[in-house]
Design an enzyme around this catalytic site. Structure first.
Site, mmCIF file in Angstrom:
data_model
loop_
_atom_site.group_PDB
_atom_site.id
_atom_site.type_symbol
_atom_site.label_atom_id
_atom_site.label_comp_id
_atom_site.label_asym_id
_atom_site.label_seq_id
_atom_site.Cartn_x
_atom_site.Cartn_y
_atom_site.Cartn_z
ATOM 1 N N GLU A 78 0.826 -1.206 0.000
ATOM 2 C CA GLU A 78 0.000 0.000 0.000
ATOM 3 C C GLU A 78 0.864 1.261 0.000
ATOM 4 O O GLU A 78 1.848 1.342 0.720
ATOM 5 C CB GLU A 78 -0.925 0.009 1.211
ATOM 6 C CG GLU A 78 -1.915 -1.145 1.263
ATOM 7 C CD GLU A 78 -2.963 -1.086 0.162
ATOM 8 O OE1 GLU A 78 -3.160 -0.005 -0.422
ATOM 9 O OE2 GLU A 78 -3.593 -2.130 -0.098
ATOM 10 N N ARG A 88 -17.717 -0.981 6.308
ATOM 11 C CA ARG A 88 -18.835 -1.587 5.579
ATOM 12 C C ARG A 88 -19.476 -2.695 6.401
ATOM 13 O O ARG A 88 -20.680 -2.943 6.313
ATOM 14 C CB ARG A 88 -18.341 -2.141 4.237
ATOM 15 C CG ARG A 88 -19.426 -2.779 3.377
ATOM 16 C CD ARG A 88 -18.862 -3.264 2.055
ATOM 17 N NE ARG A 88 -17.805 -4.249 2.236
ATOM 18 C CZ ARG A 88 -18.018 -5.554 2.459
ATOM 19 N NH1 ARG A 88 -19.269 -6.023 2.544
ATOM 20 N NH2 ARG A 88 -17.014 -6.400 2.583
ATOM 21 N N CYS A 141 -7.754 -2.482 8.135
ATOM 22 C CA CYS A 141 -6.444 -2.479 7.469
ATOM 23 C C CYS A 141 -5.919 -1.054 7.298
ATOM 24 O O CYS A 141 -4.789 -0.739 7.688
ATOM 25 C CB CYS A 141 -6.532 -3.182 6.113
ATOM 26 S SG CYS A 141 -6.738 -4.971 6.228
ATOM 27 N N HIS A 165 -1.368 -6.005 1.376
ATOM 28 C CA HIS A 165 -2.578 -6.817 1.314
ATOM 29 C C HIS A 165 -2.295 -8.116 0.558
ATOM 30 O O HIS A 165 -1.549 -8.121 -0.423
ATOM 31 C CB HIS A 165 -3.704 -6.054 0.604
ATOM 32 C CG HIS A 165 -4.589 -5.294 1.528
ATOM 33 N ND1 HIS A 165 -4.736 -3.928 1.470
ATOM 34 C CD2 HIS A 165 -5.390 -5.717 2.550
ATOM 35 C CE1 HIS A 165 -5.591 -3.533 2.414
ATOM 36 N NE2 HIS A 165 -5.999 -4.605 3.075
#
Length: 215
Positions: A78, A88, A141, A165
């Site tokens: 990332e 979510r 994350c 990831h």
């Protein structure tokens, strides 16, 4: 060099988190760097507290967090963490912050100090798919990547931090149609290559290679 590597526990109804299992498979020493591996909870706030304690005890030069991103086919270092928690789904303790700041006094975003282009090149060099990611999401994350960067900004200016990831593993996609996956053995192999790049590029500029995304 001392590198703290973290992996999340399972979340979202999954029985396994490949991030944690791949981290467990790492050697205790990689290219002369001492590797400390810890499990962290998929929980807003608490994950950061666990990492904060580990940083204080281990005094690492690098903190590398590993997390699962189901649906991705590659190992994806990332580039950036943003100051937003927008869950979510609930975390493992039922917390579901919506449009909240990770740190009220933190910057809008923090960029990793790790050589993400070199890490991707190293992952590909061992025959595995790798790509730079420009979004760590808005779940735990991104939260932990941001929290580590906030600690670096406010308390540990000599530490470098980053996040990778990983995809699903085969047993997670048995009932998920058209979902990419990667074996745990390959994940650990790819993470090892990425860590080797971190060691190799200590004190150096990252590679200047194509790694952007149109969308």
């Amino acid at each position: 060099m001392k590198i703290l590597v973290t992996g999340f526990d399972p979340f979202g109804g999954e029985k396994i988190n490949p991030a944690l299992e791949a981290v467990k498979g790492l050697a205790n020493t990689i290219k002369g760097a001492e590797i400390k591996k810890i499990e962290i909870p998929t929980v807003f706030g608490k994950s950061a507290e666990v990492v904060k304690v580990a940083i204080k005890e281990f005094q690492p030069d690098v903190v590398l967090n590993i997390g699962q991103a189901g649906g991705r086919f590659a190992l994806t270092p990332e580039r950036v963490a943003i100051n937003v928690d927008d869950a979510r789904i609930p975390d493992n303790e039922g917390n579901q912050p919506i449009d909240e700041a990770v740190q009220q006094q933190g910057k809008a975003a923090y960029f990793t100090q790790l050589p993400v282009k070199a890490m991707v090149t190293a992952i590909k060099a061992v025959g595995l798919p790798g790509a730079v990611s420009n979004t760590a999401g808005t779940f735990v994350c991104n939260h932990i990547m941001y929290q580590v960067q906030y600690l670096i900004d406010t308390q540990y200016p000599t530490i470098k931090g980053g996040f990778i990831h990983v995809p699903f593993i085969p047993e997670q996609v048995v009932d998920k149609a058209n979902q990419p996956f990667m074996s745990l053995t390959d994940m650990t192999k790819g993470l090892t290559a990425a860590i080797e790049a971190i060691v190799d590029f200590e004190g150096k500029e990252d590679l200047k290679e194509i790694g952007g995304a149109i969308h």
